[in-house]
Enzyme design. Structure first.
Site, PDB file in Angstrom:
ATOM      1  N   HIS B  20      -3.650  17.247 -48.910  1.00  0.00           N
ATOM      2  CA  HIS B  20      -4.467  17.546 -49.761  1.00  0.00           C
ATOM      3  C   HIS B  20      -4.165  17.272 -50.771  1.00  0.00           C
ATOM      4  CE1 HIS B  20      -3.395  21.512 -51.222  1.00  0.00           C
ATOM      5  NE2 HIS B  20      -1.776  20.582 -50.703  1.00  0.00           N
ATOM      6  N   CYS B  39      -0.089  18.135 -57.980  1.00  0.00           N
ATOM      7  CA  CYS B  39      -1.070  17.945 -56.938  1.00  0.00           C
ATOM      8  C   CYS B  39      -2.462  17.265 -57.174  1.00  0.00           C
ATOM      9  CB  CYS B  39      -0.836  19.720 -56.548  1.00  0.00           C
ATOM     10  SG  CYS B  39       0.129  20.570 -55.973  1.00  0.00           S
ATOM     11  N   HIS B  45      -1.567  14.575 -51.647  1.00  0.00           N
ATOM     12  CA  HIS B  45       0.104  14.718 -50.555  1.00  0.00           C
ATOM     13  C   HIS B  45       0.127  15.441 -49.469  1.00  0.00           C
ATOM     14  CE1 HIS B  45      -0.716  17.585 -52.857  1.00  0.00           C
ATOM     15  NE2 HIS B  45       0.578  18.371 -52.940  1.00  0.00           N
ATOM     16  N   HIS B  47       1.649  18.398 -46.614  1.00  0.00           N
ATOM     17  CA  HIS B  47       2.514  19.698 -46.178  1.00  0.00           C
ATOM     18  C   HIS B  47       2.863  19.733 -44.679  1.00  0.00           C
ATOM     19  CE1 HIS B  47       2.605  21.286 -50.595  1.00  0.00           C
ATOM     20  NE2 HIS B  47       1.226  21.052 -50.513  1.00  0.00           N
ATOM     21  N   ASP B  85      -4.878  20.061 -38.256  1.00  0.00           N
ATOM     22  CA  ASP B  85      -3.515  19.390 -37.586  1.00  0.00           C
ATOM     23  C   ASP B  85      -3.476  18.082 -38.198  1.00  0.00           C
ATOM     24  OD1 ASP B  85      -1.070  19.173 -37.023  1.00  0.00           O
ATOM     25  OD2 ASP B  85      -0.822  19.573 -35.655  1.00  0.00           O
ATOM     26  N   HIS B  86      -2.626  17.072 -38.673  1.00  0.00           N
ATOM     27  CA  HIS B  86      -2.937  16.232 -39.099  1.00  0.00           C
ATOM     28  C   HIS B  86      -4.404  15.647 -39.148  1.00  0.00           C
ATOM     29  CE1 HIS B  86       0.785  16.010 -36.791  1.00  0.00           C
ATOM     30  NE2 HIS B  86       1.365  14.849 -37.179  1.00  0.00           N
ATOM     31  N   GLU B 129       3.533  27.386 -47.451  1.00  0.00           N
ATOM     32  CA  GLU B 129       3.383  26.018 -48.113  1.00  0.00           C
ATOM     33  C   GLU B 129       4.322  24.659 -48.944  1.00  0.00           C
ATOM     34  OE1 GLU B 129      -0.047  24.430 -51.785  1.00  0.00           O
ATOM     35  OE2 GLU B 129       1.870  25.330 -52.374  1.00  0.00           O
TER      36      GLU B 129
END
Lengths: 142, 142, 142, 142, 142, 142
Positions: B20, B39, B45, B47, B85-86, B129
């Site tokens: 994100h 951020c 980047h 998580h 996801d991904h 996170e």
């Protein structure tokens, strides 16, 4: 900033190992397999259960404690660990009329500790079945 | 000591990876940098988000369960993991009009699971996170 | 029992967040999808990487230390965290000619820290990609 | 700084649940109780075993991987999880002539994975029996 | 599905190291030994305390945040870490008239953060004393 | 696939709490402050040290064990926990002529356990000082 008399919570973690087999006499063989999957295997399997006990109460003005951990350990040993650790849940009287799912195991432990600790002390019990599954019973749901 | 009918909670943890970038169109470049620090880097980047879902309900008298974990896994897969996801949160329709902070991601997941699980089942959603940061949405705040 | 002069190891853990997309120019689109699965999604995804650095050396007779942690932190900050944290690995010069798999990321970090720490200090580097995956490079494999 | 061709390690964690009873036919009842304590209880007990598998090898120049995790997962599923997960170790052929201690379970898993992965790939196997106990077998001890 | 305006929670973990000795002037030497066991040793001992702070609030419509973590870090640093980290709790003014049990330490921290964060922000404080013990103070008990 | 006679490793984790102050008589006050930072505070501070002990040996053909955990626990209790737990490291004879850094504490523990366990049993000792710092001593460095 003296906190004596105000309420706080004390939590403590324990570990026990036990085996269980999930099988309900109220269900057919097929329904048992559908409900419990691998947990219905006839030979049983086992878990290291993580047990978290949370007690609440006023902070004692003299000792600065909610409850002495030595006392809590003694109660948990007597009520839970000596009875269930390294045993087979299916053979315990508590599971003669209900399936030893971790939901039910959690409820049984909550009941035993609530009685032994006395009115209003036990806040919640959490039982961790695996790294990714846990079950809880709380005071407000009694 | 048969616990059937009383309420208990079942929690389960999932993992998803996503990228994100925190950037609000309502803020100037400077205000974005001040609010989000690293951020706000233009290339995004990522998580590994840890997701904890807690459902509550009566313990079923026959199965001894609050909810079958196979059913919960299916709902979480369909509603959350297959979608996010991904992936890149900024490109998802849920984040076209709001910044993909983890607060907002948590709210979006809470809304999706609440609808899919039906009235009164979902107790809380926690999104971890990093090792040291987490966000929660709970039923009582709806 | 004075341990001065004998060898010991000092390990320290760091965290960084980054996004990457696994895609090899040496492979066809199909082969990329087969090799990397969801990690080949065009928009990238992200991880919180856990980084463990182990340095070895004689215990200094005066300070009782293998290496001052302030010094190790400075090296890791300068060489690794400032460069990769909250960034996109695919855009870094280190990954212009190799895929940013975590194997390769681990090798890149090992090389950077080995040079900066000087001869014989760096024992191993471990990069944790998720709760269940990690990668290591060790001194003896150089 | 292209790391292709150099050696690295890839580690991955799995979980399985099983029950076992520690009892050696070569020992008297008293000696069994002395050696195994609560683990000698006749009805067996269980554990969630954490399994860590470490494979080593050259980093492939095209894929940037030591080994594809999909391939490792398939081998571990076929050799270990399908055979032992949710089962009773005492009933497995591997434990007909040896006690199912976690030392022996670790050795059995090491042997199965070494054969399936092929020459020189398997570096070590670690089996976590509880939060505080683990067992390891390593390549160099073969 | 825009979550702005609804309430969410933001939790963050900190670490501090300190020494303490449990000894109550209101108790005899024998009673002190009985109440505190090894924690009454005259030379003190120490812990790495894990501190978890949970703040609640509306999600800001522009920033998508409950509270900026930089702001929370500054408050926790100023109020708690600079004062107690790497110190001896028994020497702090907060423990001149009460025993530095972790219950009391938790209450002191709750009070300091509640004041600094302003009305209604602080939900709970959890202090982890060891891997297996923790203490909590919550908003509703104020 | 009988593993008797082959070598395996048994690891076990312990916890102890202690206070220490880092200060070297061989250094000036300024040099002490520079080397140890907050750890040089005159009143000391404390840690929960995590201790991991790894022993190696042949798997016994009768018991299927490398070493009985009851025996290892007794040795660690007698040599390490009874001496250092809930104490002040600076006051122990082992630290009269060396600074109680965790490097030195690790070396002292390694020496005590190596002697008590007998030739060739002790593989390594790891002392975790905080969540992010650890120290190790290994057999091969003796």
């Amino acid at each position: 900033m003296n906190a004596a008399g105000t309420r706080a919570y004390f939590g403590r973690r324990y570990w026990l190992s036990a085996s269980h087999r999930l099988h309900s006499d109220a269900l057919t063989g097929e329904a048992n397999a559908a409900a419990y999957g691998k947990c219905n295997h006839p030979h049983g399997h086992g878990h290291n259960y993580g047990l978290e006990v949370l007690v609440g109460g006023a902070v004692d003005g003299e000792t600065g404690m909610v409850m002495n951990l030595v006392d809590l350990d003694r109660v948990v040993d007597e009520q839970v660990l000596e009875r269930f650790d390294h045993g087979n849940l299916n053979l315990d009287p508590a599971f003669q009329h209900q399936v030893p799912t971790t939901e039910n195991f959690c409820r049984v432990i909550f009941g035993l500790l609530k009685n032994a600790l006395g009115e209003g002390r036990l806040e919640h019990v959490r039982v961790e079945e695996t790294e990714n599954n846990f079950f809880e019973c709380t005071k407000s749901e009694e």
